[in-house]
Scaffold this motif. Structure first.
Motif, PDB file in Angstrom:
ATOM      1  N   LEU A 114       0.818  -1.119   0.115  1.00 33.56           N
ATOM      2  CA  LEU A 114      -0.052  -0.021  -0.008  1.00 33.56           C
ATOM      3  C   LEU A 114       1.122   1.137  -0.040  1.00 33.56           C
ATOM      4  O   LEU A 114       0.450   1.976  -0.703  1.00 33.56           O
ATOM      5  CB  LEU A 114      -0.951   0.050   1.336  1.00 33.56           C
ATOM      6  CG  LEU A 114      -2.158  -0.758   1.060  1.00 33.56           C
ATOM      7  CD1 LEU A 114      -2.853  -0.837   2.514  1.00 33.56           C
ATOM      8  CD2 LEU A 114      -3.053  -0.585   0.079  1.00 33.56           C
ATOM      9  N   ILE A 115       1.799   1.115   0.830  1.00 32.42           N
ATOM     10  CA  ILE A 115       2.711   2.263   0.829  1.00 32.42           C
ATOM     11  C   ILE A 115       3.653   2.757  -0.399  1.00 32.42           C
ATOM     12  O   ILE A 115       3.794   3.744  -1.115  1.00 32.42           O
ATOM     13  CB  ILE A 115       3.600   2.245   2.065  1.00 32.42           C
ATOM     14  CG1 ILE A 115       2.915   2.222   3.493  1.00 32.42           C
ATOM     15  CG2 ILE A 115       4.535   3.480   2.342  1.00 32.42           C
ATOM     16  CD1 ILE A 115       3.505   1.951   4.708  1.00 32.42           C
ATOM     17  N   VAL A 116       4.300   1.540  -0.881  1.00 31.70           N
ATOM     18  CA  VAL A 116       5.393   1.703  -1.953  1.00 31.70           C
ATOM     19  C   VAL A 116       4.480   1.915  -3.538  1.00 31.70           C
ATOM     20  O   VAL A 116       5.206   2.244  -4.121  1.00 31.70           O
ATOM     21  CB  VAL A 116       6.236   0.605  -2.010  1.00 31.70           C
ATOM     22  CG1 VAL A 116       7.106   0.558  -0.608  1.00 31.70           C
ATOM     23  CG2 VAL A 116       5.788  -0.751  -2.361  1.00 31.70           C
ATOM     24  N   ALA A 117       3.327   1.525  -3.430  1.00 36.67           N
ATOM     25  CA  ALA A 117       2.533   1.512  -4.608  1.00 36.67           C
ATOM     26  C   ALA A 117       2.793   2.748  -5.307  1.00 36.67           C
ATOM     27  O   ALA A 117       2.797   3.081  -6.635  1.00 36.67           O
ATOM     28  CB  ALA A 117       1.563   0.789  -4.603  1.00 36.67           C
ATOM     29  N   GLY A 118       2.689   3.863  -4.729  1.00 36.73           N
ATOM     30  CA  GLY A 118       2.399   5.107  -4.923  1.00 36.73           C
ATOM     31  C   GLY A 118       3.849   5.841  -5.417  1.00 36.73           C
ATOM     32  O   GLY A 118       3.728   6.740  -6.114  1.00 36.73           O
ATOM     33  N   PHE A 119       4.713   5.120  -4.987  1.00 38.30           N
ATOM     34  CA  PHE A 119       6.171   5.545  -5.387  1.00 38.30           C
ATOM     35  C   PHE A 119       6.524   4.848  -6.936  1.00 38.30           C
ATOM     36  O   PHE A 119       7.748   4.960  -7.437  1.00 38.30           O
ATOM     37  CB  PHE A 119       7.068   5.331  -4.513  1.00 38.30           C
ATOM     38  CG  PHE A 119       7.041   6.117  -3.320  1.00 38.30           C
ATOM     39  CD1 PHE A 119       7.378   7.516  -3.049  1.00 38.30           C
ATOM     40  CD2 PHE A 119       6.072   5.562  -2.163  1.00 38.30           C
ATOM     41  CE1 PHE A 119       7.206   8.270  -2.122  1.00 38.30           C
ATOM     42  CE2 PHE A 119       6.139   6.373  -1.046  1.00 38.30           C
ATOM     43  CZ  PHE A 119       6.489   7.754  -1.026  1.00 38.30           C
ATOM     44  N   GLY A 120       5.585   3.973  -7.434  1.00 36.24           N
ATOM     45  CA  GLY A 120       5.879   3.245  -8.565  1.00 36.24           C
ATOM     46  C   GLY A 120       6.964   2.043  -8.507  1.00 36.24           C
ATOM     47  O   GLY A 120       7.604   1.378  -9.192  1.00 36.24           O
ATOM     48  N   LEU A 121       7.233   1.545  -7.258  1.00 34.43           N
ATOM     49  CA  LEU A 121       7.983   0.491  -6.786  1.00 34.43           C
ATOM     50  C   LEU A 121       7.298  -0.961  -7.112  1.00 34.43           C
ATOM     51  O   LEU A 121       5.900  -0.881  -6.816  1.00 34.43           O
ATOM     52  CB  LEU A 121       8.304   0.409  -5.417  1.00 34.43           C
ATOM     53  CG  LEU A 121       9.248   1.871  -4.828  1.00 34.43           C
ATOM     54  CD1 LEU A 121       9.746   1.583  -3.694  1.00 34.43           C
ATOM     55  CD2 LEU A 121      10.299   1.960  -6.057  1.00 34.43           C
ATOM     56  N   LYS A 122       8.173  -2.024  -7.324  1.00 31.23           N
ATOM     57  CA  LYS A 122       7.411  -3.411  -7.576  1.00 31.23           C
ATOM     58  C   LYS A 122       6.700  -3.474  -6.115  1.00 31.23           C
ATOM     59  O   LYS A 122       7.263  -3.585  -5.191  1.00 31.23           O
ATOM     60  CB  LYS A 122       8.254  -4.139  -7.707  1.00 31.23           C
ATOM     61  CG  LYS A 122       9.298  -4.087  -9.211  1.00 31.23           C
ATOM     62  CD  LYS A 122       9.994  -5.138  -9.495  1.00 31.23           C
ATOM     63  CE  LYS A 122      10.823  -4.786 -10.794  1.00 31.23           C
ATOM     64  NZ  LYS A 122      11.896  -5.754 -11.011  1.00 31.23           N
ATOM     65  N   THR A 123       5.654  -4.214  -6.179  1.00 27.26           N
ATOM     66  CA  THR A 123       4.833  -4.638  -5.175  1.00 27.26           C
ATOM     67  C   THR A 123       4.855  -6.097  -4.980  1.00 27.26           C
ATOM     68  O   THR A 123       5.387  -7.128  -5.927  1.00 27.26           O
ATOM     69  CB  THR A 123       3.278  -4.282  -4.905  1.00 27.26           C
ATOM     70  OG1 THR A 123       2.476  -4.605  -6.003  1.00 27.26           O
ATOM     71  CG2 THR A 123       2.909  -2.956  -5.120  1.00 27.26           C
ATOM     72  N   ALA A 124       4.703  -6.769  -4.012  1.00 22.84           N
ATOM     73  CA  ALA A 124       4.634  -8.176  -3.528  1.00 22.84           C
ATOM     74  C   ALA A 124       3.488  -8.838  -4.450  1.00 22.84           C
ATOM     75  O   ALA A 124       3.652  -9.915  -4.931  1.00 22.84           O
ATOM     76  CB  ALA A 124       4.563  -8.660  -2.129  1.00 22.84           C
TER      77      ALA A 124
END
Length: 187
Positions: free
Chosen positions: A68-78
């Motif tokens: 939830l936190i990293v998706a907004g930064f364009g990072l790969k999610t689990a």
């Protein structure tokens, strides 16, 4: 000095691990070891799959929060990485890409825009009973930018908790047996 069964000890990155000198600059490196009982498998692929298949439930919840936190930064999610496991072209261990496997070590990890990391699952010591065999999980991270450095600073304490909890849980459940050996007793 042999590593105790069921006790997770912080150790130096193993010299025999292929990830110890992988990156010229490292922003995070750590290693944790646990003793393996007589009769436990010495196959790093089997041990890695066992560890990841039996992680405590709170780790899955922590990964969802991370997503939830990293998706907004364009990072790969689990969640995204888990979908890649269905791609027959790339061998994966859960959310991680498998980079190499040999008789003593399996290396998994992922590369992203903010950082690259590798996790080594290394089985050391002779497989004979009473030999002081240990399983060591080592991590090295190389950050590409400020976002990577901030990210690793924030998640490092959680990463260490996850690694230690995963090793302890696998030991409590009982490590898978080596070939031709009855399963080790649960502790």
């Amino acid at each position: 000095m042999p590593i105790e069964l069921n006790f997770v000890a912080p150790v130096a990155l193993p010299a025999q691990s292929s990830i110890t000198h992988l990156y010229k600059s490292v922003n995070l490196s750590d290693a944790f070891a646990i003793g393996l009982p007589a009769g436990a498998s010495h196959d790093p692929d089997l041990l890695a799959r066992f560890i990841f298949a039996h992680q405590p439930a709170w780790i899955g919840k922590l990964l969802k929060l991370r997503d939830l936190i990293v998706a907004g930064f364009g990072l790969k999610t689990a969640t995204h990485l888990a979908t890649l496991a269905h791609d027959a072209k790339a061998e994966r261990l859960g959310i991680f890409k498998v980079y190499s496997t040999n008789a003593t070590e399996m290396v998994v990890g992922e590369d992203d825009t903010h950082l690259d990391f590798r996790l080594s699952i290394l089985c050391s010591g002779a497989p004979e009973a009473g030999s002081g065999r240990a399983l060591t999980l080592s991590t090295v991270v190389h950050c590409h930018n400020l976002l990577g450095r901030v990210y690793i600073f924030c998640i490092a304490p959680f990463h260490r908790m996850v690694v230690k909890a995963s090793l302890r849980r696998a030991a409590r459940i009982g490590w898978p047996a080596g070939p031709g050996v009855a399963a080790p007793a649960k502790r």
